[in-house]
Scaffold this motif. Sequence first.
Motif, PDB file in Angstrom:
ATOM      1  N   GLN A 185       2.530  12.631  -7.380  1.00 38.11           N
ATOM      2  CA  GLN A 185       1.469  11.572  -7.428  1.00 38.11           C
ATOM      3  C   GLN A 185       1.250  10.602  -6.186  1.00 38.11           C
ATOM      4  OE1 GLN A 185       2.606   8.952 -10.969  1.00 38.11           O
ATOM      5  NE2 GLN A 185       2.810  10.437 -12.294  1.00 38.11           N
ATOM      6  N   ASP A 188      -0.949  13.210  -3.780  1.00 41.87           N
ATOM      7  CA  ASP A 188      -2.437  13.329  -4.300  1.00 41.87           C
ATOM      8  C   ASP A 188      -3.027  12.057  -3.865  1.00 41.87           C
ATOM      9  OD1 ASP A 188      -1.717  15.777  -5.548  1.00 41.87           O
ATOM     10  OD2 ASP A 188      -1.410  15.074  -7.367  1.00 41.87           O
ATOM     11  N   TYR A 189      -2.275  10.821  -3.805  1.00 40.77           N
ATOM     12  CA  TYR A 189      -2.755   9.472  -3.776  1.00 40.77           C
ATOM     13  C   TYR A 189      -3.249   9.533  -2.115  1.00 40.77           C
ATOM     14  CZ  TYR A 189      -3.513   4.818  -2.553  1.00 40.77           C
ATOM     15  OH  TYR A 189      -4.082   3.674  -2.112  1.00 40.77           O
ATOM     16  N   LYS A 191      -3.727  12.129  -0.340  1.00 38.53           N
ATOM     17  CA  LYS A 191      -4.811  13.099  -0.039  1.00 38.53           C
ATOM     18  C   LYS A 191      -6.063  12.521  -0.344  1.00 38.53           C
ATOM     19  CE  LYS A 191      -2.052  17.559  -0.125  1.00 38.53           C
ATOM     20  NZ  LYS A 191      -1.951  18.749  -0.515  1.00 38.53           N
ATOM     21  N   SER A 192      -6.050  11.806  -1.220  1.00 42.71           N
ATOM     22  CA  SER A 192      -7.378  11.137  -2.008  1.00 42.71           C
ATOM     23  C   SER A 192      -7.939   9.884  -1.091  1.00 42.71           C
ATOM     24  CB  SER A 192      -7.196  10.555  -3.271  1.00 42.71           C
ATOM     25  OG  SER A 192      -6.522   9.414  -3.289  1.00 42.71           O
ATOM     26  N   SER A 195     -10.822  10.170   4.462  1.00 39.95           N
ATOM     27  CA  SER A 195     -10.213  10.485   5.958  1.00 39.95           C
ATOM     28  C   SER A 195     -10.701  10.039   6.801  1.00 39.95           C
ATOM     29  CB  SER A 195     -10.434  12.092   5.759  1.00 39.95           C
ATOM     30  OG  SER A 195     -11.776  12.363   5.805  1.00 39.95           O
ATOM     31  N   THR A 202      -4.001  11.096   6.410  1.00 37.77           N
ATOM     32  CA  THR A 202      -4.514  12.349   5.528  1.00 37.77           C
ATOM     33  C   THR A 202      -4.209  13.521   6.230  1.00 37.77           C
ATOM     34  OG1 THR A 202      -6.919  11.906   6.538  1.00 37.77           O
ATOM     35  CG2 THR A 202      -6.327  11.004   4.526  1.00 37.77           C
TER      36      THR A 202
END
Length: 238
Positions: A185, A188-189, A191-192, A195, A202
């Motif tokens: 989790q 994923d955060y 990466k979200s 950028s 990132t």
Amino acid sequence: MTEIPAPPWGPTRKRAPRRVLSQDGIIAAALRIVDTEGIDAMSMRRVAQELGTGAASLYAHVAGRDELIALVLDRVRAEIHCPVPDPERWQEQVKDVMRQARAALAAHGDLARLSIETGVPTGENAMRTAEGVLAILAAGRLPVQVCAYGVDALALYVTAAAAEEAALAFRTGVTTAGKDDFLAQVRDYYKSLPSGQFPVITGMVDELMRDVGDERFEFGLDLLVSGLARHAAPAAGE
């Protein structure tokens, strides 16, 4: 109604043994609670229940919960053993003691997070460990002030590492699957994140989230010890 005496020919009942309290027994009971229920469950009342007595009876041996926490921490520090200082191996010796300290704290749930709150440790085992680590650092030809700062920095690092492990275990339910799900989790955060605003984060998400054995802990430990080594005085003849 007045109780009448039992007839002499009746069955003999053994008198229930009187529980004798001691500080060692209280510490052992408190540590059992920490291991099974967590540090927040360790109250004077809960320890008394564990021992089958009233909370008031504990105060003859322990001043209160704060002192009991300090005593429990010092009991755990008894698991740490310092070697005879070897000037040729002092860096590895320091690392080994720190590994022991981390393992000792991590073995007892979330106890580590209260280590800093207890202030300067003064228990017998804490003093023995500090003496041992200082002797190892001194054997490495480190200046006295560097030894003093070094033993403090090493203790803070180990305590923080163990406390973080305990916090993660608490959050994830102390299971590998739970930990993996939580870290996924977080990954994923990261990466979200946009950028354009966070290009560095990132761009290295996989590296930031790397979790392989003790690699991360050993990296930090090596940074500290190699940093201390830079202050060592040259050996005779160098």
